[in-house]
Design an enzyme around this catalytic site. Structure first.
Site, mmCIF file in Angstrom:
data_model
loop_
_atom_site.group_PDB
_atom_site.id
_atom_site.type_symbol
_atom_site.label_atom_id
_atom_site.label_comp_id
_atom_site.label_asym_id
_atom_site.label_seq_id
_atom_site.Cartn_x
_atom_site.Cartn_y
_atom_site.Cartn_z
ATOM 1 N N LYS A 113 15.917 -6.298 -1.011
ATOM 2 C CA LYS A 113 15.971 -4.891 -1.422
ATOM 3 C C LYS A 113 17.386 -4.332 -1.339
ATOM 4 O O LYS A 113 17.719 -3.386 -2.048
ATOM 5 C CB LYS A 113 15.074 -4.047 -0.534
ATOM 6 C CG LYS A 113 13.681 -4.563 -0.376
ATOM 7 C CD LYS A 113 12.850 -4.338 -1.608
ATOM 8 C CE LYS A 113 11.467 -4.898 -1.404
ATOM 9 N NZ LYS A 113 10.547 -4.566 -2.452
HETATM 10 C C1 LIG Z 1 10.451 -10.031 1.665
HETATM 11 C C2 LIG Z 1 9.742 -9.616 0.425
HETATM 12 N N1 LIG Z 1 9.374 -10.555 -0.450
HETATM 13 C C3 LIG Z 1 8.721 -10.223 -1.577
HETATM 14 C C4 LIG Z 1 8.371 -8.925 -1.854
HETATM 15 C C5 LIG Z 1 7.649 -8.623 -3.133
HETATM 16 O O1 LIG Z 1 8.526 -8.067 -4.078
HETATM 17 P P1 LIG Z 1 7.972 -7.138 -5.248
HETATM 18 O O2 LIG Z 1 7.291 -5.997 -4.567
HETATM 19 O O3 LIG Z 1 9.166 -6.726 -6.014
HETATM 20 O O4 LIG Z 1 7.022 -7.960 -6.022
HETATM 21 C C6 LIG Z 1 8.728 -7.916 -0.959
HETATM 22 C C7 LIG Z 1 8.414 -6.498 -1.203
HETATM 23 O O5 LIG Z 1 8.736 -5.923 -2.151
HETATM 24 C C8 LIG Z 1 9.453 -8.265 0.202
HETATM 25 O O6 LIG Z 1 9.862 -7.336 1.040
HETATM 26 N N1 LIG Z 2 7.263 -4.972 -0.522
HETATM 27 C C1 LIG Z 2 7.792 -3.687 -0.689
HETATM 28 C C2 LIG Z 2 6.787 -2.740 -1.256
HETATM 29 C C3 LIG Z 2 7.440 -1.696 -2.090
HETATM 30 O O1 LIG Z 2 8.010 -2.337 -3.166
HETATM 31 P P1 LIG Z 2 9.070 -1.708 -4.134
HETATM 32 O O2 LIG Z 2 9.864 -2.880 -4.597
HETATM 33 O O3 LIG Z 2 8.306 -1.046 -5.186
HETATM 34 O O4 LIG Z 2 9.914 -0.740 -3.385
HETATM 35 C C4 LIG Z 2 8.416 -3.221 0.603
HETATM 36 O O5 LIG Z 2 8.923 -4.047 1.308
HETATM 37 O O6 LIG Z 2 8.390 -2.067 0.922
#
Ligand SMILES: Cc1ncc(COP(=O)(O)O)c(C=O)c1O
Ligand SMILES: N[C@@H](CCOP(=O)(O)O)C(=O)O
Length: 471
Positions: A113
């Site tokens: 993120k």
């Molecule tokens: C460590 C980790 N892997 C994978 C994901 C999944 O990613 P997305 O929500 O973009 O599918 C998340 C949350 O978003 C996460 O924090």
């Molecule tokens: N897995 C995410 C959930 C929110 O996902 P986002 O990519 O839409 O912000 C988290 O870690 O918070």
């Protein structure tokens, strides 16, 4: 200027800066660009070997054209990626004859993120300062988005940040990254519910137009287009490092809210030769079931060792439905209406076929996830986090043409989930020294019921935008 339209077709068409500050479209849909920019094979090849921030400028430029200059974008990208602790920003490691791990966890909160959040906090700050505006950001998190947002937005003058996380359902490191900052503009709310409840609360705030205008509401979940576009960059750097555009690659992506893998889809639409975008889910496998059956059906969420993927309502799937239906906003509205009413929808045959042309999916249960952590440690001496392990377990099952490299996205550092990693392989991953104080700092959070009115009252009470009547 690049124009953006809503997946539900009933919101104003906006430019990039407004889309970024708006978050969710006013019709409840998600913004996408009116057309997909194309990069020629020569342009893609020329990305090879360049610093990450320069590649970010090349990829993001067409999406912000006419609103943010190259020089401004370059300065912000340079600053954003200087916060990463690895010179390559997102290094690519070979872990098998044709398998690679793309390490996305070298940023300040040890999760992928940070890649987007470090850039969009700078972009938002820049735009707000230019417009003399304030905003109130409300974000829902299953663990990682919240910490990255807190790190990126703490202390910014024009922003108040409220983070909603599911009480008791995230790791201690994840929680502490949200509760220990001490910044006056950051507020952590532990909601008695699941991540889906937190996300529903955020969407309800966006859909309450009076409230959203009153607090100048914005969001930095992946419903915000700016999050997606910043994540497109590493699909290019990874594929180009392995020989694209001459070489086709696969990606396997641990998936929850579908933002990360949708960024891969955008890269493909822009011209990157990707064969499969492989969705890797834990036991909360709504997307894997949807690809198999064509029925998207919400079930109860189970707590797992990969808590950031404990999600049922996968927001960005709506962006894919829009594309796969041939940009049929009426169809998207119908499917989303059915989801709201009955917790399910059935994909029309043509839409499902279009989804299956680009995406493949698999799931890994808790035993398989633990086995993948153990295997990575025993076979390569790598400590991988449980989300990455889900993707490795799914990727290892692939029996298709092995001549095509498979890039597995490693989305978090193992030390964010020390209990799960230790239980699986007997080794406790340590936080990097620069995060040493995290586990002893005092925490500040408010525990709150899953109650829309109560949460709105809290947001209103901390919003300086509301107090100044900016909106
Ligand atoms: C460590 C980790 N892997 C994978 C994901 C999944 O990613 P997305 O929500 O973009 O599918 C998340 C949350 O978003 C996460 O924090
Ligand atoms: N897995 C995410 C959930 C929110 O996902 P986002 O990519 O839409 O912000 C988290 O870690 O918070």
């Amino acid at each position: 200027m690049t124009r953006y339209i809503s997946t539900r077709g009933e919101a104003p068409v906006l430019g990039f800066c407004d889309v970024m500050l708006t978050g969710l479209a006013r019709d409840g849909g998600l913004y996408v660009p009116e057309t997909w920019p194309q990069l020629s094979p020569e342009t893609i090849a020329a990305l090879f070997g360049r610093p990450y921030w320069e590649v970010a400028v090349e990829i993001i430029r067409p999406f912000v054209a006419g609103e943010i200059s190259d020089a401004e974008l370059g300065r912000m990208a340079n600053e954003a990626y200087a916060t990463f602790r690895h010179p390559a920003v997102v290094p690519l490691d070979q872990v098998g004859p044709n398998q690679f791990l793309l390490e996305l966890f070298h940023g300040p909160t040890l999760a992928f993120k940070d890649v987007a959040m470090q850039l969009i906090s700078r972009l938002m700050d820049h735009v707000l300062a230019k417009r003399a505006q304030r905003t109130t950001i409300v974000v829902a998190t299953s663990g990682d988005t919240g910490g990255a947002a807190v790190e990126a937005f703490a202390g910014l003058d024009n922003v108040d940040l409220v983070v909603l996380f599911p009480y008791g359902r995230i790791s201690e490191v994840q929680r502490r990254m949200m509760t220990t900052t001490g910044a006056g503009n950051v507020h952590a709310l532990a909601i008695e519910g699941t991540f889906d409840d937190c996300q529903a609360l955020v969407k309800a705030m966006f859909n309450n137009h009076r409230f959203r205008d009153q607090v100048a509401l914005s969001g930095v979940n992946s419903i915000n287009w700016a999050r997606i576009v910043a994540q497109v960059v590493y699909y290019f750097t990874a594929a180009v490092a392995l020989g694209s555009p001459q070489r086709t690659v696969d990606f396997t992506v641990p998936t929850g809210n579908f933002g990360d893998i949708f960024a891969g889809y955008v890269a493909k639409r822009m011209g990157l030769p990707i064969r499969w975008l492989r969705i890797a889910a834990n036991v909360n496998d709504i997307l894997a079931r949807t690809l198999k059956t064509g029925i998207y059906e919400v079930r109860e969420v189970h707590a797992t060792t990969s808590p950031s993927m404990d999600i049922q309502v996968s927001s960005n799937f709506e962006r894919l439905l829009f594309e796969a239906s041939g940009r049929d906003a009426e169809q998207v509205r119908r499917l989303m209406g059915s989801l709201k009413q009955s917790g399910r929808f059935v994909l029309p045959d043509a839409t499902l076929a279009a989804v299956r042309r680009d995406f493949d999916a698999g799931r890994a249960d808790e035993t398989e996830t633990a086995a993948a952590i153990r295997a990575a440690w025993r076979e390569a001496g790598d400590l991988v986090d449980p989300h990455t392990a889900v993707a490795l377990a799914v990727a290892d099952r692939d029996t298709s043409d092995s001549g095509i490299p498979n890039i597995v996205l490693s989305t978090a550092h193992a030390a964010k989930f020390p209990d799960a990693v230790e239980a699986a392989c007997g080794v406790r991953p340590q936080l990097p020294a620069w995060l040493g104080g995290l586990m002893t700092k005092s925490e500040h959070m408010t525990v709150m019921k899953n109650d829309s009115a109560e949460v709105e009252r809290f947001v209103l009470s901390v919003s300086r935008a509301a107090k100044q009547g900016v909106a």
